[in-house]
Scaffold this active site. Sequence first.
Site, PDB file in Angstrom:
ATOM      1  N   THR A   1     -14.171   1.812 109.091  1.00  0.00           N
ATOM      2  CA  THR A   1     -14.525   3.207 109.374  1.00  0.00           C
ATOM      3  C   THR A   1     -14.372   3.513 110.857  1.00  0.00           C
ATOM      4  O   THR A   1     -13.832   4.555 111.240  1.00  0.00           O
ATOM      5  CB  THR A   1     -15.975   3.491 108.930  1.00  0.00           C
ATOM      6  OG1 THR A   1     -16.083   3.314 107.513  1.00  0.00           O
ATOM      7  CG2 THR A   1     -16.392   4.910 109.290  1.00  0.00           C
TER       8      THR A   1
ATOM      9  N   ASP B   1     -23.062   5.856 114.542  1.00  0.00           N
ATOM     10  CA  ASP B   1     -23.199   5.328 113.180  1.00  0.00           C
ATOM     11  C   ASP B   1     -24.415   4.409 113.146  1.00  0.00           C
ATOM     12  O   ASP B   1     -24.963   4.047 114.190  1.00  0.00           O
ATOM     13  CB  ASP B   1     -21.936   4.579 112.764  1.00  0.00           C
ATOM     14  CG  ASP B   1     -21.722   4.585 111.253  1.00  0.00           C
ATOM     15  OD1 ASP B   1     -22.680   4.904 110.519  1.00  0.00           O
ATOM     16  OD2 ASP B   1     -20.611   4.261 110.812  1.00  0.00           O
TER      17      ASP B   1
ATOM     18  N   LYS C   1     -15.458  12.615 105.254  1.00  0.00           N
ATOM     19  CA  LYS C   1     -14.590  11.707 104.514  1.00  0.00           C
ATOM     20  C   LYS C   1     -14.045  12.411 103.273  1.00  0.00           C
ATOM     21  O   LYS C   1     -14.747  12.589 102.289  1.00  0.00           O
ATOM     22  CB  LYS C   1     -15.352  10.450 104.107  1.00  0.00           C
ATOM     23  CG  LYS C   1     -15.762   9.561 105.269  1.00  0.00           C
ATOM     24  CD  LYS C   1     -16.446   8.301 104.761  1.00  0.00           C
ATOM     25  CE  LYS C   1     -16.776   7.348 105.895  1.00  0.00           C
ATOM     26  NZ  LYS C   1     -17.402   6.100 105.399  1.00  0.00           N
TER      27      LYS C   1
ATOM     28  N   THR D   1     -17.411  -3.944 108.411  1.00  0.00           N
ATOM     29  CA  THR D   1     -16.016  -4.410 108.435  1.00  0.00           C
ATOM     30  C   THR D   1     -15.239  -3.829 109.608  1.00  0.00           C
ATOM     31  O   THR D   1     -14.191  -4.363 109.975  1.00  0.00           O
ATOM     32  CB  THR D   1     -15.299  -4.021 107.131  1.00  0.00           C
ATOM     33  OG1 THR D   1     -15.209  -2.589 107.040  1.00  0.00           O
ATOM     34  CG2 THR D   1     -16.053  -4.566 105.925  1.00  0.00           C
TER      35      THR D   1
END
Length: 208
Positions: free
Chosen positions: A107, A99, A72, A104
């Site tokens: 990503t 992950d 990132k 949300t």
Amino acid sequence: LVPVPVAAAYFHEEMCEMKPPEGWQPKHSKDFYYPKVTVVASHEGQVARATQFRDVIRRLSHQDVELAFISKTKLKTGDRTYIPDVVGNVEGRKCILVDDIVNTGTTLQTNVSRLSELGADGIYAWSTHGVFGPPGSVKTIDKIDAIEGLQYLLISNSIMNSSKLPPKIRQLNIAPLMAEAIARALHNQPISGILNLEEMRGIERYDG
């Protein structure tokens, strides 16, 4: 980390069932088609989890499964947006994003988009915990269902979700695995065998 081997085995079975491309021929009588796979850590903090995931698929498939990760890169300090830089080989390969939590879905959406841009042949995702925002919210679920290029997201049932999940979000029951881990811990037996798919040589099992 405990659900990782079960999730990896799930995706391994998925890869085994894929049809070979036109013109593919086995090299010998025991040869079988297995696609080129890259396990992708969704960010730097997931490299260890993705490495274990990759190692399990390697052990099951006997194939050279590769590892990549997404870095990132933020344009400035405090910026909420970032540029996903992919380190590793993903072009023309089945990519499995790894992950720990999906909340949300932002990503996941960003990473899938980036892998698609880089020529991934198919994109899948595994997350241990499907939080999906506040209880009762369907916004995140709808968002994930609409992600173009994502074949499906696999989550465990570690978190109860009252919302109906679309076919694009699959749920894996990890209750038997957790029960095995608890039983081993109560009998002072190692849990590492579950994580590494290793046989417990020289150790008498509690249920033996």
